[in-house]
Design a protein around this motif. Structure first.
Motif, mmCIF file in Angstrom:
data_model
loop_
_atom_site.group_PDB
_atom_site.id
_atom_site.type_symbol
_atom_site.label_atom_id
_atom_site.label_comp_id
_atom_site.label_asym_id
_atom_site.label_seq_id
_atom_site.Cartn_x
_atom_site.Cartn_y
_atom_site.Cartn_z
ATOM 1 N N ASP A 122 -44.439 7.155 -76.915
ATOM 2 C CA ASP A 122 -45.727 6.720 -77.467
ATOM 3 C C ASP A 122 -46.509 5.873 -76.474
ATOM 4 N N ASP A 123 -45.800 5.035 -75.730
ATOM 5 C CA ASP A 123 -46.473 4.078 -74.852
ATOM 6 C C ASP A 123 -47.133 4.714 -73.642
ATOM 7 N N SER A 128 -55.503 8.799 -74.240
ATOM 8 C CA SER A 128 -55.508 10.264 -74.145
ATOM 9 C C SER A 128 -54.869 10.939 -75.347
ATOM 10 N N LYS A 129 -54.209 10.171 -76.194
ATOM 11 C CA LYS A 129 -53.504 10.764 -77.328
ATOM 12 C C LYS A 129 -54.424 11.602 -78.201
ATOM 13 N N SER A 130 -55.642 11.128 -78.421
ATOM 14 C CA SER A 130 -56.574 11.845 -79.294
ATOM 15 C C SER A 130 -57.041 13.167 -78.700
ATOM 16 N N ASP A 131 -56.795 13.372 -77.400
ATOM 17 C CA ASP A 131 -57.208 14.608 -76.750
ATOM 18 C C ASP A 131 -56.182 15.716 -76.914
ATOM 19 N N PHE A 132 -54.972 15.373 -77.343
ATOM 20 C CA PHE A 132 -53.942 16.371 -77.601
ATOM 21 C C PHE A 132 -54.123 16.927 -79.011
ATOM 22 N N THR A 133 -53.815 18.186 -79.197
ATOM 23 C CA THR A 133 -53.989 18.790 -80.511
ATOM 24 C C THR A 133 -53.046 18.142 -81.518
ATOM 25 N N SER A 134 -53.504 18.021 -82.738
ATOM 26 C CA SER A 134 -52.689 17.399 -83.781
ATOM 27 C C SER A 134 -51.422 18.198 -84.036
ATOM 28 N N THR A 135 -51.506 19.519 -83.875
ATOM 29 C CA THR A 135 -50.333 20.379 -84.081
ATOM 30 C C THR A 135 -49.212 20.001 -83.122
ATOM 31 N N ASN A 136 -49.559 19.798 -81.846
ATOM 32 C CA ASN A 136 -48.544 19.451 -80.857
ATOM 33 C C ASN A 136 -48.026 18.038 -81.039
ATOM 34 N N LYS A 145 -42.279 8.542 -84.311
ATOM 35 C CA LYS A 145 -42.436 8.309 -82.881
ATOM 36 C C LYS A 145 -42.589 9.629 -82.134
ATOM 37 N N LEU A 146 -43.329 9.592 -81.030
ATOM 38 C CA LEU A 146 -43.520 10.765 -80.180
ATOM 39 C C LEU A 146 -42.424 10.812 -79.122
ATOM 40 N N TYR A 147 -41.792 11.988 -78.981
ATOM 41 C CA TYR A 147 -40.655 12.099 -78.071
ATOM 42 C C TYR A 147 -40.866 13.099 -76.944
ATOM 43 N N GLN A 325 -45.947 10.590 -67.447
ATOM 44 C CA GLN A 325 -47.307 10.127 -67.727
ATOM 45 C C GLN A 325 -48.268 10.573 -66.628
ATOM 46 N N TRP A 326 -47.841 10.459 -65.395
ATOM 47 C CA TRP A 326 -48.695 10.833 -64.261
ATOM 48 C C TRP A 326 -49.036 12.319 -64.293
ATOM 49 N N LEU A 327 -48.015 13.169 -64.488
ATOM 50 C CA LEU A 327 -48.235 14.615 -64.379
ATOM 51 C C LEU A 327 -48.859 15.223 -65.623
ATOM 52 N N TRP A 328 -48.321 14.918 -66.808
ATOM 53 C CA TRP A 328 -48.720 15.664 -68.000
ATOM 54 C C TRP A 328 -49.751 14.951 -68.870
ATOM 55 N N ILE A 329 -50.145 13.737 -68.455
ATOM 56 C CA ILE A 329 -51.209 13.040 -69.184
ATOM 57 C C ILE A 329 -52.385 12.707 -68.258
ATOM 58 N N ALA A 330 -52.106 12.134 -67.085
ATOM 59 C CA ALA A 330 -53.194 11.674 -66.219
ATOM 60 C C ALA A 330 -53.814 12.779 -65.364
ATOM 61 N N GLN A 331 -53.009 13.729 -64.888
ATOM 62 C CA GLN A 331 -53.503 14.702 -63.904
ATOM 63 C C GLN A 331 -54.038 15.972 -64.577
#
Length: 424
Positions: A122-123, A128-136, A145-147, A325-331
Motif C-alpha cells: 500500500d505504501d 498513483s493508486k487512483s490511476d489503477f483500475t478498480s478491478t486490478n 491491504k494491497l499485495y 515502485q520505481w518500475l511498475w508505478i513511477a516509470q
C-alpha cells in the motif's frame, strides 16, 4: 503474456540470470542464485520472470533493471528468466533460502498473504493508486491491504477469419448456440470450426459459466456447481458431440498459428497475439467476446496478466519495494513500452492506456473496449489446488465423462477446503 508453457524453439533462447550493476551487465549465469553483488552495490535483488514468448521481452526487462541500478547504484538487480513450469519452480523455491526478492505471478492467490509470504505494498502506490483500475486493485487486495502491482492486463477473446465467415454467410456469434452452429458449419476436411486448446477444453468451461451469469467463487464459497454452471457445462458438451473442435495442433491456444494457418476458422486467443495475426492476415480477421450462453446473458472477455509481488520473507524487502515502485508505478514510459512493444497488452493504469498509440486504433482498440465492457478475471482465491479441482471436474463434464451436476458438485466440495485456507 498469459500463463503458459515455454516454447523455447520460438523464443530462441534458454533461461538464465543476468546481474545488472550501474547500467552494465556485470555477470551472466544459468544458475539463478549463482551471481553475487558487484560494483558499488550494497544489495542485490533477485527478480524472477517467467519465460515470455514475445520476442524482445527478456531484453526489455534487462534494460529496465539496468536503468533502475543506474538511478540507484546501491542496488544491483539480477534478472532470473525461468523457462518451463514457472509456477512449480516458484512454489518450490519460495520455501528455500534461494527464493527471489521480487517475482511475478499470473494468478494472484490470497493464501500468499495469509501465510505471510508476500509484503503489503500500500505504501508504494501513493497518489498513483487512483490511476489503477478498480478491478486490478480489488484483485490484489487481501484483508484490506494491497499485495501486488499489476504489470499488464491480458485480454483473451475469440479471433475469427472474416473471409471464411463471410463466404459461409455466418455472422459473428452472439449466443453459444450460434457459436456451436458456426463451428459445425465451418468444419471441413482440412479446417475445424473452433480451436480452444489442444485438449479440446481450454477456457471454454470458465467462459461458459460466466457467460451464463454464474461465478467460480462467490462470498468465499465454491460456486461452480450452481444451476447456471451445470446448464453452461451441459451446453458446451455439444462442441465435442459435433466434432467441430481442433485438437492436438502443433502449438496451443496462446499461439495464433491455428488461425493464421487456416487449421481453424475461429480461435480463442490473447490480445498479445494480435501483431502476429495482423502480420499474417492483414485485415482479414476480427475479434469478439465469448458469446452469452443464451439470449439475455452477457458475453465475456477473460482478463489475465501478470502481477509483481515482493517476498516478505526475504532479506531485502525495502529495496525490493523500491524496485517495484520505481518500475511498475513511477516509470510510465517503461510500462507503455512493456505493454505494446512485445505483443500487445492492456496497461493496468488508465493514463498509460491513453498514451498507448497501438491500442487507440483498429481491431486493437475494439479489443480494449470489449475488455472494458465484458472483462472477467479469476477470483483471487483461485489457487492451483482450487483451479485443479475445477478443471478436472469441468474437463470431464465437457467431454462427457460423467453426469455434469455430480462432477461439478464433487469438484466444488474438493475446492472448498482449499478456498477456506486462503481466507485472510
Amino acid at each position: 503474456m498469459s500463463p503458459r508453457k515455454a516454447d523455447l524453439c520460438r523464443r530462441g533462447f534458454l533461461g538464465g540470470s543476468l546481474l545488472l550493476v550501474a547500467g552494465a551487465v556485470a555477470a551472466c549465469s544459468t544458475d539463478p542464485a549463482g551471481s553475487g553483488s558487484a560494483g558499488g552495490a550494497k544489495t542485490t535483488l533477485n527478480v524472477w520472470y517467467h519465460a515470455y514468448g514475445e520476442a524482445g521481452t527478456q531484453q526489455a526487462v534487462t534494460r529496465y533493471a539496468t536503468a533502475f541500478t543506474k538511478a540507484n547504484p546501491d542496488i544491483a538487480v539480477k534478472i532470473s528468466w525461468i523457462p518451463g513450469d514457472y509456477q512449480a519452480k516458484l512454489n518450490s523455491t519460495l520455501l528455500t533460502s534461494e527464493a527471489p526478492d521480487v517475482f511475478e505471478l499470473g494468478d494472484f492467490e490470497t493464501g500468499l498473504a495469509k501465510s505471510g509470504q508476500i509484503a503489503a505494498l500500500d505504501d508504494i502506490y501513493g497518489a498513483s493508486k487512483s490511476d489503477f483500475t478498480s478491478t486490478n486493485l480489488e484483485y490484489l487486495t487481501a484483508g484490506g491491504k494491497l499485495y501486488g502491482v499489476k504489470q499488464v492486463d491480458d485480454a483473451m477473446m475469440l479471433y475469427y477469419r472474416k473471409s471464411t465467415l463471410d463466404k459461409a454467410g455466418i455472422k459473428v456469434p452472439t449466443t453459444f448456440a450460434e457459436l456451436a452452429d458456426a463451428a459445425k458449419e465451418l468444419t471441413t476436411k482440412n479446417t475445424k470450426g473452433l480451436f480452444v486448446g489442444n485438449d479440446g477444453v481450454g477456457d471454454a468451461p470458465f467462459n461458459a459459466i460466466l457467460s451464463n451469469g454464474g461465478e467460480l467463487v462467490a462470498d468465499g464459497k465454491a460456486a461452480f456447481a450452481s444451476a447456471q454452471a451445470v446448464e453452461a457445462l451441459t451446453a458446451v458438451k455439444r462442441l465435442h458431440a459435433d466434432n467441430s473442435l481442433l485438437r492436438g495442433f502443433t502449438t496451443d491456444w496462446w499461439d495464433p498459428s491455428a488461425l493464421t494457418q487456416n487449421a481453424a476458422a475461429m480461435q480463442w486467443g490473447g490480445l498479445w497475439s494480435m501483431p502476429a495475426v495482423e502480420k499474417e492476415l492483414g485485415e482479414d480477421f476480427g475479434v469478439a467476446p465469448w458469446p452469452a450462453l443464451k439470449a439475455g446473458g452477457k458475453p465475456m472477455v477473460r482478463i489475465g496478466g501478470w502481477s509483481c509481488l515482493v517476498n516478505a520473507k526475504g532479506g531485502n524487502v525495502e529495496a525490493a519495494k523500491k524496485y517495484v515502485q520505481w518500475l511498475w508505478i513511477a516509470q510510465t514510459d517503461l510500462q507503455k513500452d512493456f505493454s505494446q512493444s512485445y505483443g500487445l497488452h492492456i496497461p493496468p493504469r488508465k493514463a498509460v492506456v491513453a498514451e498507448a498509440d497501438k491500442l487507440r486504433t483498429g481491431t486493437a482498440k475494439e479489443a480494449v473496449e470489449l475488455a472494458a465492457q465484458y472483462g472477467k478475471a479469476n477470483p483471487n482465491t483461485w489457487s492451483s489446488a482450487v483451479r485443479t479441482a475445477f478443471s478436472d471436474a469441468a474437463s470431464k463434464a465437457m467431454t462427457g465423462q460423467g453426469d455434469v451436476a455430480d462432477l461439478l458438485t464433487a469438484g466444488a466440495a474438493k475446492a472448498q477446503p482449499e478456498i477456506d485456507k486462503q481466507k485472510v
